[in-house]
Design an enzyme around this catalytic site. Structure first.
Site, short mmCIF file in Angstrom:
data_model
loop_
_atom_site.label_atom_id
_atom_site.label_comp_id
_atom_site.label_asym_id
_atom_site.label_seq_id
_atom_site.Cartn_x
_atom_site.Cartn_y
_atom_site.Cartn_z
N GLU A 249 3.31 1.49 2.97
CA GLU A 249 4.38 0.49 2.91
C GLU A 249 5.40 0.84 1.84
OE1 GLU A 249 1.77 -3.41 4.36
OE2 GLU A 249 1.80 -2.81 2.24
N ASP B 148 -6.26 -8.22 1.31
CA ASP B 148 -6.36 -9.66 1.01
C ASP B 148 -7.18 -9.90 -0.25
OD1 ASP B 148 -4.97 -10.20 3.39
OD2 ASP B 148 -6.82 -10.28 4.54
N ASN C 44 0.85 -1.18 0.00
CA ASN C 44 0.00 0.00 0.00
C ASN C 44 0.90 1.24 0.00
OD1 ASN C 44 0.80 0.57 2.72
ND2 ASN C 44 -0.88 -0.70 3.51
N ARG C 45 0.30 2.39 -0.05
CA ARG C 45 1.08 3.63 -0.19
C ARG C 45 2.03 3.82 0.98
NH1 ARG C 45 -2.27 8.50 -2.27
NH2 ARG C 45 -3.64 7.78 -0.60
#
Length: 483
Positions: free
Chosen positions: A208, A274, A205-206
């Site tokens: 991470e 997920d 994600n952004r």
């Protein structure tokens, strides 16, 4: 790609076979109401009404894959405790899953328990051991993966930093997949992405991505540069960045594609990542281009965040979103979707009403009953007898109108919030999944004669008998028409 082509791509997901390796968890939800503060401490007292358990973490990736009809092999490690036993049963009970849940003695199965009242999460309690699994168990896990990967099309590494994918396990798994000619999709954790070097697709994600690169990701150009740097640094085939309300960005070769967010409204973001990794992996396993697989995963994630709790997107949900009916027909839904909508409304603190019938040749008496029912609740679900059910109950000449026509007319009424069909002679199974707070029938019944009265009252609901308008009867109307 047009709607018809995307619909065909969704149907192709059923051909997918995926090996999932990662950290399995048990997600527990404890629902209840809060009416007072404890005299022992300034904390709310939760009166527990029900509990739900489901697979979480990598287990939720498996849930999402089975929801679209894919075949799944699942490799993980659980503890020798009750939670591990419960999780093993939940995973094994899903269709199309080949489970390999290895047991490590003395290890606690990761369990997250959420306490919820009136749609508000009061507390989350976690039980876990986040240390790397025993080396011999890790070796066994890799050996099983080497034997299993050839029977599937894509390997997913779902890393929640709980110990299954620690040390050199990811690199060994990626090497095994590539040796078998299979692609690897990674849902990463932490900031050391060298663990996943050579993976075919990585889905940070952004936040991470910023942690992994130390670069700015606030604008689209800066985010693309960070994704390119991450890819080049670790030899990834492609990077799919999930950006919450801003959608997703796919970097594949020299191509950059931005997918706007698909969510109409956001109820709960739990498990959306997920869903993304599951759908994109299934798409690749089904032979879809990566951009199409990413687009489908974006649509699926938009559906999931509109649901309550750790939810999944079924292939039927995705197809419905591609060919969504307009106006009143949007209220006509499947049994499973009706149950999910009812749960979503319940978590907002709304009272769910339910009534049922054939509703053949809708007349003022029907409308009067439905308006009364809606006045006793916040949302009204109508169970409609399917055509075969009506024939068994009313005879071979009924219904006069098809189930599709009857559902469309019911859905056009302002008093009705959802319509769902049932094939059985009684609506008991439907009542059991909707779990209404208010069960409504006409006053020509007694409360003890209403199907579902005992069940509804057992979970704290009430049965209401609606006033009938005299002189209104479908059977009499049909008789008059037929002379």
């Amino acid at each position: 790609m047009g709607t018809a082509d995307l619909s065909e791509a969704v149907r192709a997901l059923r051909r997918a076979s995926v090996l999932v390796v990662g950290d399995a968890m048990l997600d527990r939800y404890v629902y209840g109401t809060v009416n007072r503060i404890s005299p022992e401490a300034p904390v709310p007292v939760l009166s527990v009404e029900r509990e739900v358990a489901m697979p979480g973490g990598a287990g939720n990736v498996v849930r999402n894959l089975t929801a679209i009809g894919a075949a799944v092999a699942f490799l993980s490690v659980v503890g020798d405790d009750q939670a591990g036993s419960d999780l093993t049963g939940l995973i094994g009970g899903q269709p199309g899953v080949e489970p390999w849940l290895l047991v490590q003695g003395g290890r606690a199965t990761t369990t997250k328990t959420r306490f919820v009242a009136n749609g508000q999460q009061l507390l989350r309690a976690d039980q876990e051991i986040a240390r790397a699994v025993h080396p011999r168990l890790a070796d066994r896990l890799v050996r099983i993966a080497q034997d299993t990967v050839a029977a599937t099309k894509v390997m997913v590494l779902s890393d929640y930093a709980k110990g299954v994918l620690a040390g050199d396990v990811p690199s060994r798994l990626i090497a095994a997949a590539h040796a078998a000619g299979r692609r690897v999709v990674v849902d990463p954790k932490g900031d050391d992405y060298s663990l996943y070097a050579g993976a075919d697709l990585i889905t940070p994600n952004r936040k991470e991505l910023r942690q992994a690169t130390g670069m700015s990701v606030e604008s689209e150009p800066s985010l693309v540069e960070a994704a390119r740097a991450l890819r080049d640094r670790h030899g990834f085939g492609a990077v799919l960045v999930t950006r919450s309300e801003d959608g997703m960005t796919l970097l594949e070769g020299d191509s950059v594609q931005h997918f706007p967010a698909e969510a109409a409204e956001v109820a709960d973001v739990s498990g959306a990542g997920d869903t993304v990794v599951a759908i994109v992996a299934a798409g690749l396993a089904a032979g879809l281009p990566m951009a199409i697989a990413a687009r489908l995963s974006n649509i699926a994630a938009g559906l999931v965040v509109g649901k309550v709790g750790t939810a999944v997107a079924r292939d039927s949900d995705i197809l419905d979103s591609l060919t969504a009916e307009r106006g009143a027909l949007r209220k006509v839904v499947s049994r499973m979707k009706a149950a999910e909508m009812a749960e979503r409304w319940r978590q907002r603190g709304w009272r769910i009403g339910f009534t049922n019938g054939c509703f053949d040749l809708l007349h003022p008496g029907h409308v009067h009953l439905l308006e009364q029912a809606r006045s006793w609740c916040d949302r009204l679900v109508v169970g409609l007898n399917a055509d075969e059910s009506v024939r068994r109950l009313k005879g071979p000449t009924r219904p006069v109108q098809s189930e599709a026509a009857r559902a469309a007319v019911l859905a056009s009424l302002a008093a009705v919030d959802l319509v769902t069909l049932f094939d059985e002679d009684t609506p008991l199974a439907l009542i059991d999944v909707i779990r209404p707070d208010v069960l409504v029938k006409g006053a020509d019944y007694r409360v003890d004669e209403v199907v579902g009265n005992q069940e509804v009252q057992e979970w704290g609901g009430v049965v209401r008998l609606a006033e009938l308008l005299p002189g209104n009867s479908t059977s009499a109307t049909v008789a008059r028409i037929r002379g």
